[in-house]
Motif scaffolding. Structure first.
Motif, mmCIF file in Angstrom:
data_model
loop_
_atom_site.group_PDB
_atom_site.id
_atom_site.type_symbol
_atom_site.label_atom_id
_atom_site.label_comp_id
_atom_site.label_asym_id
_atom_site.label_seq_id
_atom_site.Cartn_x
_atom_site.Cartn_y
_atom_site.Cartn_z
ATOM 1 N N LEU B 35 67.008 15.132 -111.145
ATOM 2 C CA LEU B 35 68.366 14.732 -110.818
ATOM 3 C C LEU B 35 69.249 14.909 -112.050
ATOM 4 O O LEU B 35 68.881 14.463 -113.135
ATOM 5 N N GLU B 163 68.133 22.667 -104.815
ATOM 6 C CA GLU B 163 69.306 22.100 -104.126
ATOM 7 C C GLU B 163 69.400 22.580 -102.680
ATOM 8 O O GLU B 163 70.415 23.143 -102.264
ATOM 9 N N ALA B 166 72.563 21.387 -100.663
ATOM 10 C CA ALA B 166 73.888 21.334 -101.298
ATOM 11 C C ALA B 166 74.981 21.965 -100.450
ATOM 12 O O ALA B 166 76.120 21.554 -100.495
ATOM 13 N N VAL B 170 77.273 16.728 -93.892
ATOM 14 C CA VAL B 170 76.607 15.432 -94.026
ATOM 15 C C VAL B 170 75.621 15.168 -92.885
ATOM 16 O O VAL B 170 74.524 14.667 -93.117
ATOM 17 N N ARG B 173 72.406 17.050 -93.303
ATOM 18 C CA ARG B 173 71.641 16.605 -94.465
ATOM 19 C C ARG B 173 70.632 15.531 -94.121
ATOM 20 O O ARG B 173 69.478 15.593 -94.522
ATOM 21 N N GLU B 177 66.686 15.901 -94.678
ATOM 22 C CA GLU B 177 65.948 15.015 -95.589
ATOM 23 C C GLU B 177 64.682 14.524 -94.911
ATOM 24 O O GLU B 177 63.602 14.517 -95.495
ATOM 25 N N THR B 195 68.157 18.473 -107.499
ATOM 26 C CA THR B 195 69.371 18.050 -106.813
ATOM 27 C C THR B 195 70.345 17.402 -107.784
ATOM 28 O O THR B 195 69.961 16.961 -108.868
ATOM 29 N N HIS B 196 71.616 17.389 -107.396
ATOM 30 C CA HIS B 196 72.581 16.623 -108.180
ATOM 31 C C HIS B 196 73.002 15.378 -107.417
ATOM 32 O O HIS B 196 73.836 14.618 -107.873
ATOM 33 N N ASP B 197 72.397 15.179 -106.223
ATOM 34 C CA ASP B 197 72.808 14.087 -105.355
ATOM 35 C C ASP B 197 71.791 12.955 -105.476
ATOM 36 O O ASP B 197 70.640 13.082 -105.045
ATOM 37 N N GLN B 198 72.180 11.823 -106.078
ATOM 38 C CA GLN B 198 71.178 10.800 -106.350
ATOM 39 C C GLN B 198 70.660 10.141 -105.084
ATOM 40 O O GLN B 198 69.513 9.711 -105.047
ATOM 41 N N SER B 199 71.468 10.108 -104.024
ATOM 42 C CA SER B 199 70.942 9.459 -102.826
ATOM 43 C C SER B 199 69.785 10.281 -102.253
ATOM 44 O O SER B 199 68.790 9.722 -101.807
ATOM 45 N N GLU B 200 69.884 11.625 -102.312
ATOM 46 C CA GLU B 200 68.767 12.473 -101.893
ATOM 47 C C GLU B 200 67.538 12.200 -102.750
ATOM 48 O O GLU B 200 66.440 11.991 -102.247
#
Lengths: 578, 377
Positions: B35, B163, B166, B170, B173, B177, B195-200
């Motif tokens: 991340l 990613e 990315a 929404v 996604r 996931e 990923t750059h998305d912390q929730s993922e």
């Protein structure tokens, strides 16, 4: 339960090269050898012969040759002609591109085809057609009584004539470059200016032209390189007019003195190469920092010409009539009469010249067949090489890739006649393995074609690579595919349209080519391109015109076929398609 | 399935150091997420692992085999690693089955075995019915499953995902996931997810490595990253965290410490070995703050943190209030207030802190632990 456990073991690969020699190393090695033998080594041999023919650097000899009155005059003429014709081509090409891309001109598609057509007609045919435009056989000027009375000097046999024809011939090069820039221009920039109250003229002057500057100068650089190395027009007009240029000087001296003049001519070829590189450097500098937004968005909106539409469209079509119809109709007119100077009418018309050219003249048929097979072999060799080379240039970094790129660009920039001189020097001596010299055989011409057209084949293919997602190749690599499997299974299917376009371009350029082979042809090996010059020099103007007509027909048929069967080709790879 | 050992690898492009002494040890079958913000070097890390980039320093071993070192490079085609590219990189001129079979064909597997294995793999990703379609005719989710099936068919030792979500909207996604989680469970593959998305990252991974400027800041279980960040950057990055200055830290034993925060006495969590300190950075999240009273003056003695509401934003289930807190009213904080309550701009409120973590004092925690910190506690 892990899925992998109930599957058979991953199979071992069949037949592998040892690690050090595997795939990419072999490919890179082969490319380096190919480019090295066909471009780098001959050019190095040329520089060596030019600067130190007897193994020592002799500054006095160089100053002696380059300082000679005739060489100075030829150099000056070359510079004047190239610069003036480049300016003419740049103005005409830019205006045409603006007209086609930004306005609602009438019958645009057909006009583009006509505007680009001169580029595909061999320059020696263009020159011949223009020379005959003023002959009594011209269907356009003849009935108007505007033909030249016998004895008056032909207006095109002059420096102005050479500049004029080179300018017309190269205008499509600038057109293509500027049109490509215009197609990347975001529409919003123009719309913003219009909503700020700028009219069509102000938008063009203040917004469009500054943004496409680098495209204009890139086109100008191409036009310059093409002018300085255009043997067909410079020879057909310059030799009778006694306007000496470097390229005609090299040709005439080699013809008169044979290989004994080689090292001096190598020096002149090197001078020509230096002038070319300087010209390209200058245009690159002028076009620097051009604002190029790479934006594949929608094209700029077309501006309505309004009440000027008829007038502008008419002027544009008149240009084509003058540039295409006038010379080509005269060419056909001359081909249809028995002797040069006869007016074309019901009594003088004859198909004898065509019959001779097609069936009876042994030399012409042999030359055409030679050109055909050399060209086909060139295409067959160069397309796979260009695909592989494009792979390395696009997707591999490192010193070898950089050197390959430099070498291929150098070969593109240098006029064909320089390659010709280099090839003579390189192949004059008997080959080590065979014991005989290749000089004077078709093999030298084939080698020169391979060297000269590699860069031409490479350009559409590099454009194709730019559109392929590199991930496709990497995914295949992860699947275990070696370089040759990937080129065959993944790259080639994706690249097929660009490779086809490259093949068409190389074929059309090479089949009628003159500048490279004019020095290399011999009684044993003749190509069709220079035949026109030889026929014209021998006084068979009508036969030369017939051969020229057949070349034009061949070009038109090929262009037409490419349009019919090329619907799936990506946009922009076929220059004559709008 | 194999473990991956990345030891102190360095990678530079020209003068720019993209990876600096990155070390990660990933167990076989583990799902690990990397991340970090764009440009932090995470994609370069993936490309080094896949073999598209060579190393300047350090070494990478997969399943005990050395694959990358400065003078040793196993090319990607011999690593047996699968990559799911951001755009999936499906070959457009091949059908779904051909895409999956290609690697097996290159490897020289007999046609019959090939067909069997492709059929089985497509069953696993529930694409059996679409085997003859072209990638262009598939939905985004189906394309992703083809890309996963391609890795599965090759029995890749590890699957790297760059990613993969990315570019998607929404709604898709969430569904994808779930696909990843299900795929991981069924295949047992080692997964390495960029990923750059912390929730993922927090939702999917067994462990998450937080990366910034070419370094691994912390490699830990998601809940540990949230509750026990190893440094201020991680604390500020994960879960809208905020870093505050506290004074007079006195450990109470049992992983707890007393401290003074914004002029109030508070009790915080801390690392077991923590000693007394005069100052420390502490990590809190919006959920750790609670509204004691919407009238600051009434409870001034009750020991709350006085604050001034600068902005209140309606967020559906709750109201987000940005406040300036502390004795000087100079510390910006955010707090989530459940629906019925309401505050407005300019209002004085009193807050209380329920939880906080004393960020351990480290000499630039670049050599962050590569073992789960829960193991040490």
């Amino acid at each position: 339960m892990s899925l992998a456990l109930d599957m058979p073991k991953r199979p071992t690969r069949a037949l592998r090269f040892p690690r050090r020699l595997s795939g990419e190393y072999l490919l890179l090695l082969a490319l380096v050898v190919f480019v090295g033998v066909l471009s780098v080594v001959p050019l190095a041999r040329l520089a060596w012969s030019a600067l130190m023919p007897h193994g020592v650097f002799d500054a006095e000899r160089i100053a002696d040759i380059l300082g000679g009155r005739r060489v100075l005059e030829a150099t000056l003429n070359t510079v004047k002609i190239s610069v003036a014709s480049t300016m003419l081509a740049t103005i005409a090409g830019t205006a045409a591109a603006l007209l086609v891309s930004l306005t609602d001109m009438r019958y645009r598609t057909a006009w583009v085809f006509g505007f680009v057509l001169p580029l595909m007609i061999p320059p020696q045919v263009t020159a011949l057609a223009w020379i005959q435009a003023f002959s009594p056989a011209s269907p356009v000027l003849g009935p108007l009584g505007l033909t030249l009375p016998p004895g008056t000097p032909h207006p095109l046999y002059s420096m102005g004539g050479i500049v004029f024809l080179l300018g017309l011939y190269n205008a499509p090069l600038v057109f293509l470059s500027v049109r490509a820039s215009l197609q990347r221009l975001p529409a919003s920039l123009i719309e913003a200016a219009r909503s700020n109250g700028a009219g069509a003229g102000a938008v063009t002057r203040d917004i469009v032209l500054p943004l496409i500057r680098s495209g204009i100068f890139a086109g100008a650089a191409l036009a310059f390189v093409s002018s300085i190395g255009n043997f067909g027009i410079q020879a057909m007009l310059g030799i009778p007019a006694r306007v000496s240029t470097l390229i005609t000087m090299i040709y005439r001296r080699l013809n008169s003195y044979g290989p004994s003049a080689l090292s001096d001519m190598a020096l002149l070829a090197l001078l020509l190469a230096a002038l070319t590189v300087m010209g390209m450097g200058l245009t690159a500098w002028l076009g620097r920092q051009g604002d190029q937004r790479v934006d594949a968005a929608q094209r700029p909106p077309r501006m309505a010409l309004g009440r000027w539409r008829m007038a502008v469209s008419g002027a544009a079509w008149l240009y084509l009539v003058i540039c295409l119809l006038l010379p080509l109709s005269a060419l056909f007119g001359t081909a249809l009469v028995r002797g040069y100077g006869q007016p074309l009418n019901a009594e003088t018309i004859t198909f004898e010249n065509f019959a001779n050219a097609l069936f009876h003249h042994e030399g012409i048929r042999a030359a055409f067949l030679t050109s055909l097979w050399i060209t086909l072999v060139t295409v067959a060799v160069l397309i796979p090489v260009a695909v592989a080379l494009g792979y390395v240039l696009s997707w591999r970094k490192g010193r070898v890739a950089k050197l390959l790129r430099l070498a291929s660009e150098l070969a593109y920039a240098l006029p064909g006649i320089i390659i010709g001189v280099a090839m003579i020097l390189f192949f004059l001596r008997p080959l080590p393995g065979i014991g005989t010299s290749l000089y004077g055989t078709v093999w030298v011409i084939l080698a020169a074609y391979l060297s000269n057209y590699l860069a031409l084949a490479l350009r559409p293919i590099l454009g194709g690579y730019a559109q392929i997602d590199r991930g496709l190749d990497e995914a295949a690599q992860l699947a275990g595919a070696g370089i040759f499997s990937r080129l065959k299974d993944i790259v080639l299917p994706a690249l097929a349209p660009s490779a086809t376009a490259a093949a068409i371009l190389v074929f059309m350029t090479a089949i009628n080519e003159i500048q490279t082979s004019v020095l290399l042809v011999s009684s044993r090996a003749q190509t069709i391109g220079p035949t026109i010059i030889f026929l014209e020099e021998a006084g068979s103007s009508t036969l030369a015109a017939a051969v020229g007509c057949l070349m034009v027909v061949l070009v038109l048929v090929l262009m037409g076929l490419s349009l019919v069967f090329g619907r799936r080709l990506p946009e922009g790879v076929l220059p004559w398609r709008d | 399935m194999s473990d991956i050992r990345i030891d102190a690898i360095d990678k530079s492009f020209g003068d720019t150091a993209v990876l600096r002494e990155v070390s990660l040890h990933i167990a076989s079958g583990e799902f690990v997420a990397i991340l970090g913000p764009s440009g932090c070097g995470k994609t370069t890390l993936l490309r080094c692992l896949a073999g598209f980039e060579t190393l300047d320093g350090g070494r990478i071993e997969i399943g005990g085999e050395l694959v990358s070192a400065p003078r040793h490079h196993v090319p990607p085609e011999r690593r047996n690693i699968g990559v799911v590219f951001q755009n999936y990189a499906l070959w457009p001129h091949m059908s779904v089955a051909q895409n999956v079979a290609y690697g097996l064909k290159v490897a020289g597997l007999a046609k019959k075995q090939r067909a069997e294995r492709v059929a089985r793999v497509l069953e696993v990703v529930e694409l059996g019915a679409l085997a003859d379609r072209r990638p262009a005719d598939l939905s985004g989710g189906q394309r992703q499953r083809v890309a996963l099936a391609r890795c599965l068919a090759m029995e890749s030792r590890a699957v790297l995902l760059d990613e993969p979500l990315a570019n998607l909207d929404v709604h898709l996604r969430g569904a994808l996931e779930e696909e990843f989680a299900a795929f991981h469970k069924r295949s047992g593959a080692t997964m390495f997810y960029i990923t750059h998305d912390q929730s993922e990252a927090l939702a999917l991974a067994d462990r998450v490595a937080v990366m910034d400027k070419g370094r691994i800041l912390q490699f830990d279980r998601p809940e540990a990253l949230f509750a026990r960040p190893a440094n201020e950057t991680v604390a500020g990055f994960i879960g809208e965290g905020r870093v505050l200055e506290a004074e007079d830290i006195r450990p109470l034993g049992n992983g707890r410490a007393a401290a003074s925060l914004l002029g109030q006495k508070v009790e915080l969590r801390c690392a077991p070995g923590e000693g007394p300190r005069s100052r420390a950075s502490i990590s809190i999240h919006p959920g750790d703050l609670h509204l004691v009273s919407d009238d600051a003056t009434a409870n001034a003695d009750a020991g709350g943190i006085a604050a001034n509401v600068t902005r209140a934003t309606y967020r559906g289930a709750y109201l987000r209030a940005d406040v300036m807190a502390g004795p000087q009213g100079s510390v910006p904080l955010s707090i989530n207030i459940p629906a019925p309550a309401s505050v407005s701009q300019g209002q004085r409120v009193t807050l209380s802190l329920r939880d906080g973590w004393v960020i351990p004092q480290t000499v630039h925690s670049a050599a962050a632990s590569s073992l789960p910190s829960s193991a040490c506690l």
